[in-house]
Design an enzyme around this catalytic site. Structure first.
Site, PDB file in Angstrom:
ATOM      1  N   LYS A 192      45.387  45.824  28.995  1.00  0.00           N
ATOM      2  CA  LYS A 192      45.973  47.035  29.595  1.00  0.00           C
ATOM      3  C   LYS A 192      46.833  46.648  30.789  1.00  0.00           C
ATOM      4  O   LYS A 192      46.378  46.000  31.715  1.00  0.00           O
ATOM      5  CB  LYS A 192      44.885  48.002  30.065  1.00  0.00           C
ATOM      6  CG  LYS A 192      45.477  49.348  30.472  1.00  0.00           C
ATOM      7  CD  LYS A 192      44.512  50.214  31.260  1.00  0.00           C
ATOM      8  CE  LYS A 192      44.557  49.976  32.744  1.00  0.00           C
ATOM      9  NZ  LYS A 192      45.872  50.237  33.375  1.00  0.00           N
ATOM     10  N   GLY A 245      43.149  42.503  40.272  1.00  0.00           N
ATOM     11  CA  GLY A 245      43.531  43.712  41.002  1.00  0.00           C
ATOM     12  C   GLY A 245      42.787  43.750  42.326  1.00  0.00           C
ATOM     13  O   GLY A 245      42.384  42.711  42.865  1.00  0.00           O
ATOM     14  N   SER A 246      42.580  44.959  42.825  1.00  0.00           N
ATOM     15  CA  SER A 246      41.987  45.079  44.159  1.00  0.00           C
ATOM     16  C   SER A 246      40.467  44.847  44.129  1.00  0.00           C
ATOM     17  O   SER A 246      39.817  45.046  43.102  1.00  0.00           O
ATOM     18  CB  SER A 246      42.283  46.462  44.728  1.00  0.00           C
ATOM     19  OG  SER A 246      41.674  47.439  43.916  1.00  0.00           O
ATOM     20  N   THR A 247      39.938  44.458  45.273  1.00  0.00           N
ATOM     21  CA  THR A 247      38.497  44.211  45.379  1.00  0.00           C
ATOM     22  C   THR A 247      37.724  45.502  45.140  1.00  0.00           C
ATOM     23  O   THR A 247      36.662  45.487  44.493  1.00  0.00           O
ATOM     24  CB  THR A 247      38.170  43.595  46.754  1.00  0.00           C
ATOM     25  OG1 THR A 247      38.837  42.327  46.831  1.00  0.00           O
ATOM     26  CG2 THR A 247      36.681  43.378  46.947  1.00  0.00           C
ATOM     27  N   GLU A 267      39.637  38.519  39.552  1.00  0.00           N
ATOM     28  CA  GLU A 267      40.526  37.880  40.535  1.00  0.00           C
ATOM     29  C   GLU A 267      41.014  39.015  41.417  1.00  0.00           C
ATOM     30  O   GLU A 267      41.688  39.925  40.947  1.00  0.00           O
ATOM     31  CB  GLU A 267      41.669  37.163  39.820  1.00  0.00           C
ATOM     32  CG  GLU A 267      42.375  36.156  40.717  1.00  0.00           C
ATOM     33  CD  GLU A 267      43.561  36.746  41.423  1.00  0.00           C
ATOM     34  OE1 GLU A 267      43.406  37.110  42.616  1.00  0.00           O
ATOM     35  OE2 GLU A 267      44.614  36.867  40.808  1.00  0.00           O
ATOM     36  N   CYS A 301      48.480  38.311  45.902  1.00  0.00           N
ATOM     37  CA  CYS A 301      47.058  38.311  46.268  1.00  0.00           C
ATOM     38  C   CYS A 301      46.713  37.119  47.153  1.00  0.00           C
ATOM     39  O   CYS A 301      45.820  37.187  47.980  1.00  0.00           O
ATOM     40  CB  CYS A 301      46.174  38.390  45.040  1.00  0.00           C
ATOM     41  SG  CYS A 301      46.665  37.262  43.767  1.00  0.00           S
ATOM     42  N   GLU A 405      43.392  43.666  53.601  1.00  0.00           N
ATOM     43  CA  GLU A 405      44.571  43.234  52.850  1.00  0.00           C
ATOM     44  C   GLU A 405      45.641  44.324  52.897  1.00  0.00           C
ATOM     45  O   GLU A 405      45.387  45.455  52.500  1.00  0.00           O
ATOM     46  CB  GLU A 405      44.169  42.954  51.399  1.00  0.00           C
ATOM     47  CG  GLU A 405      45.298  42.390  50.578  1.00  0.00           C
ATOM     48  CD  GLU A 405      44.873  42.050  49.155  1.00  0.00           C
ATOM     49  OE1 GLU A 405      44.145  42.853  48.546  1.00  0.00           O
ATOM     50  OE2 GLU A 405      45.284  40.989  48.656  1.00  0.00           O
TER      51      GLU A 405
HETATM   52  P1  ADP Z   1      46.103  48.577  43.095  1.00  0.00           P
HETATM   53  O1  ADP Z   1      45.205  49.384  43.994  1.00  0.00           O
HETATM   54  O2  ADP Z   1      46.790  47.480  43.793  1.00  0.00           O
HETATM   55  O3  ADP Z   1      47.034  49.379  42.230  1.00  0.00           O
HETATM   56  P2  ADP Z   1      44.021  48.296  41.171  1.00  0.00           P
HETATM   57  O4  ADP Z   1      42.912  47.331  41.322  1.00  0.00           O
HETATM   58  O5  ADP Z   1      43.696  49.741  41.351  1.00  0.00           O
HETATM   59  O6  ADP Z   1      45.150  47.798  42.127  1.00  0.00           O
HETATM   60  O7  ADP Z   1      44.713  48.137  39.752  1.00  0.00           O
HETATM   61  C1  ADP Z   1      44.749  46.947  39.004  1.00  0.00           C
HETATM   62  C2  ADP Z   1      44.494  47.300  37.560  1.00  0.00           C
HETATM   63  O8  ADP Z   1      43.205  47.899  37.452  1.00  0.00           O
HETATM   64  C3  ADP Z   1      45.484  48.297  36.945  1.00  0.00           C
HETATM   65  O9  ADP Z   1      45.748  47.915  35.608  1.00  0.00           O
HETATM   66  C4  ADP Z   1      44.708  49.599  36.992  1.00  0.00           C
HETATM   67  O10 ADP Z   1      45.100  50.513  35.997  1.00  0.00           O
HETATM   68  C5  ADP Z   1      43.300  49.114  36.737  1.00  0.00           C
HETATM   69  N1  ADP Z   1      42.242  50.027  37.231  1.00  0.00           N
HETATM   70  C6  ADP Z   1      42.288  50.820  38.325  1.00  0.00           C
HETATM   71  N2  ADP Z   1      41.138  51.515  38.451  1.00  0.00           N
HETATM   72  C7  ADP Z   1      40.336  51.162  37.404  1.00  0.00           C
HETATM   73  C8  ADP Z   1      39.012  51.533  36.988  1.00  0.00           C
HETATM   74  N3  ADP Z   1      38.282  52.403  37.658  1.00  0.00           N
HETATM   75  N4  ADP Z   1      38.529  50.944  35.873  1.00  0.00           N
HETATM   76  C9  ADP Z   1      39.261  50.025  35.196  1.00  0.00           C
HETATM   77  N5  ADP Z   1      40.501  49.651  35.533  1.00  0.00           N
HETATM   78  C10 ADP Z   1      41.049  50.201  36.625  1.00  0.00           C
END
Ligand code: ADP
Length: 505
Positions: A192, A245-247, A267, A301, A405
């Site tokens: 995704k 993605g984010s922590t 990561e 990151c 961050e």
């Molecule tokens: P940012 O806050 O920098 O956009 P995210 O960690 O929210 O980073 O997003 C990174 C990825 O994780 C994206 O593909 C996003 O769609 C996906 N994502 C965000 N929230 C969820 C969740 N609750 N479950 C699974 N995937 C998620």
């Protein structure tokens, strides 16, 4: 509503192509079951580029079922590993043929300069697939002797159906970091993309089919994190989740994955330190520390966002750092050859970075330069999400600007007096992704590299990354490693087969 599965597009640099918009399942594009969509915006102009289909939980289920069926289908399961590698090699060749198109799409969608996407992102993406194509037939088990009558052997097998969730800062390249090792090890995948950058991965989907991957081996979907992402993480037929993605999101994913005890690699974020010792080559330290936080608009990151400089050289360092910003950090849109720093990826991200800048000012940090939105000279970019490169000093370690961050072109520069202090303060963070050390003292370089709590350390450099070298974090920066031979561990499991050759014992 995305009413068609393909739209004709001309990129701002004049490339015409057909942009797929559907969900790629079983090697075919299909619409979202609910008709819900994602509109991708050009961050330089705030104008829409294209509308794509967004997966529902039902669509995620269809993609996972396709991946599950492909896992045991003879066209994939029985495909000799060498041929699996050849398929990947073909994919890398097709990506190379489409290098300019991919670079244009990622630059447009993400805001990074076209030249950077072309020379850096695409090189990394293609090299990663090619590198892992070579691993496909080079992962073996062992034979272990036990008694004269008995022995055991191990087989390295795929983990199964892998769910992969990627971010928006390096859209295509992040996809290849995940697809490369997963496919080399024989898994099947549902990947995704991030909702902010949904486009290039759908073009990659067309090449997956063209390269000859059997249907269902790679399924590519767009969708919202909380809906499609969460459905993928919770799906009982998904054996593993790999996330970047984010922590905060990683924490959610870990909780959801616990439901079926899924194998996970994460990561996540960072607040990476860069330490400049008094014996460092100052020109080099300035060059790399500027690159380490200001390249890719600070949306990295591993950005070295906390720069520790020995007090004796702080004034000179600051002057030179400001000079580097003035001479290098040219702000502009993706298509201007002089642009170093494009717009932040989305309005939300732009506002988030500006909010951090305000917080830092309120906390009492001194603004050295930047600290506000950048107004582009070109009228067509008037609504773009541009921010001036920003430097703060007089920052204490407990300020939010020093702990959290920002993910933008914002850096704090902090003085220190001793090596012990520099390491202690560098490690005083919940994160542990990257770290950089600038010194000409060989012994100190390796001593500090060993003592820093980080998954990766750069000596007299910043942000080096190579498909052959493991990448990942410690502490709250992640679990597991990507890239290199270590990246294969995340996508294969070892089965032990005990053999009894004797009937007497
Ligand atoms: P940012 O806050 O920098 O956009 P995210 O960690 O929210 O980073 O997003 C990174 C990825 O994780 C994206 O593909 C996003 O769609 C996906 N994502 C965000 N929230 C969820 C969740 N609750 N479950 C699974 N995937 C998620």
């Amino acid at each position: 509503m995305a009413d068609s599965l393909f739209v004709d597009i001309t990129t701002p640099n004049g490339r015409q192509y057909q942009q797929p918009t559907g969900l790629f399942i079983n090697n075919e594009f299909r619409p979202s079951s609910s008709g819900q969509t994602i509109v991708s915006l050009d961050p330089a102009t705030d104008k829409p580029i294209a509308t794509v289909h967004a997966a529902t939980a039902e669509d995620v289920d269809a993609a996972v079922q396709a991946a599950k069926a492909a896992l045991s289908h003879s066209t994939w399961k029985l495909l000799p590993a060498t041929e699996r590698g050849q398929l990947m090699g073909r994919l890398a060749d097709l990506m190379e043929e489409n290098r300019e198109l991919f670079a244009a799409i990622d630059a447009w969608d993400n805001g990074k300069p076209y030249q950077v996407a072309l020379t850096e992102d695409l090189t990394e993406a293609i090299t990663t697939i090619r590198y892992y194509s070579g691993w496909a037939d080079k992962t073996f088990g062992q034979t272990i002797s036990t008694t004269p009558q008995k022995f055991a052997y191990t087989i390295r097998q795929p983990i199964g159906v892998v769910g992969q969730i990627i971010p928006w800062n390096y859209p295509l390249s992040m996809a290849t970091w995940k697809l490369g090792p997963a496919l080399a090890c024989g898994n099947t995948v549902v990947i995704k993309a991030a909702e902010q950058t949904p486009l290039s991965i759908l073009v990659l989907a067309t090449l997956i089919k063209k390269a000859g991957f059997p249907p269902g081996v790679v399924n590519i979907i767009n969708g919202y994190g909380k809906e499609a992402g969460a459905a993928l993480v919770q799906h009982p037929l998904v054996d593993k989740i790999a996330f970047t993605g984010s922590t905060a999101t990683a924490r959610e994913i870990m909780k959801m994955a616990a439901g079926t005890l899924k194998n996970i690699t994460l990561e996540t974020g960072g607040k990476s330190p860069l330490i400049v010792y008094p014996d460092a080559d100052l020109e080099q330290a300035v060059k790399w520390s500027h690159f380490g936080i200001m390249s890719n608009k600070g949306e990295i990151c591993t950005a070295t966002s906390r720069i520790f400089v020995h007090r004796s050289i702080l004034t000179t360092f600051l002057e030179k750092f400001k000079e580097a910003i003035e001479t290098t950090s040219k702000i502009g849109d993706q298509w201007d050859e002089n642009t170093y720093q494009g717009p932040q990826v989305t309005r939300a991200q732009y506002e988030r970075v500006l909010a951090y800048i305000e917080t830092a000012k309120q906390e009492g940090a001194t603004l050295v330069t930047g600290g506000k939105p950048y107004t582009p000279k070109d009228e067509k970019n008037a609504k773009g999400y541009f921010i001036e490169p920003t430097v703060f000093t007089d920052v204490t370690d407990d300020m939010r600007i020093c702990k959290e961050e920002v993910f933008g072109p914002v850096v704090v520069i902090l003085p220190f007096d001793s090596e012990e202090e520099s390491v202690r303060r560098a490690n005083d963070t919940t994160y542990g992704l990257g770290a950089a050390v600038f010194t000409t003292d060989l012994e100190r370089a390796h001593r500090v590299a060993a003592d820093i709590e980080a998954g990766m350390v750069w000596i007299n450099s910043s942000q080096d990354c190579d498909p052959r070298i493991p990448f990942g974090g410690v502490k709250q920066s992640g679990i597991g490693r990507e890239l290199g031979e270590a990246g294969l561990e995340a996508y294969s499991q070892v089965k032990a087969v005990h053999v009894n050759m004797g009937s007497r014992l």
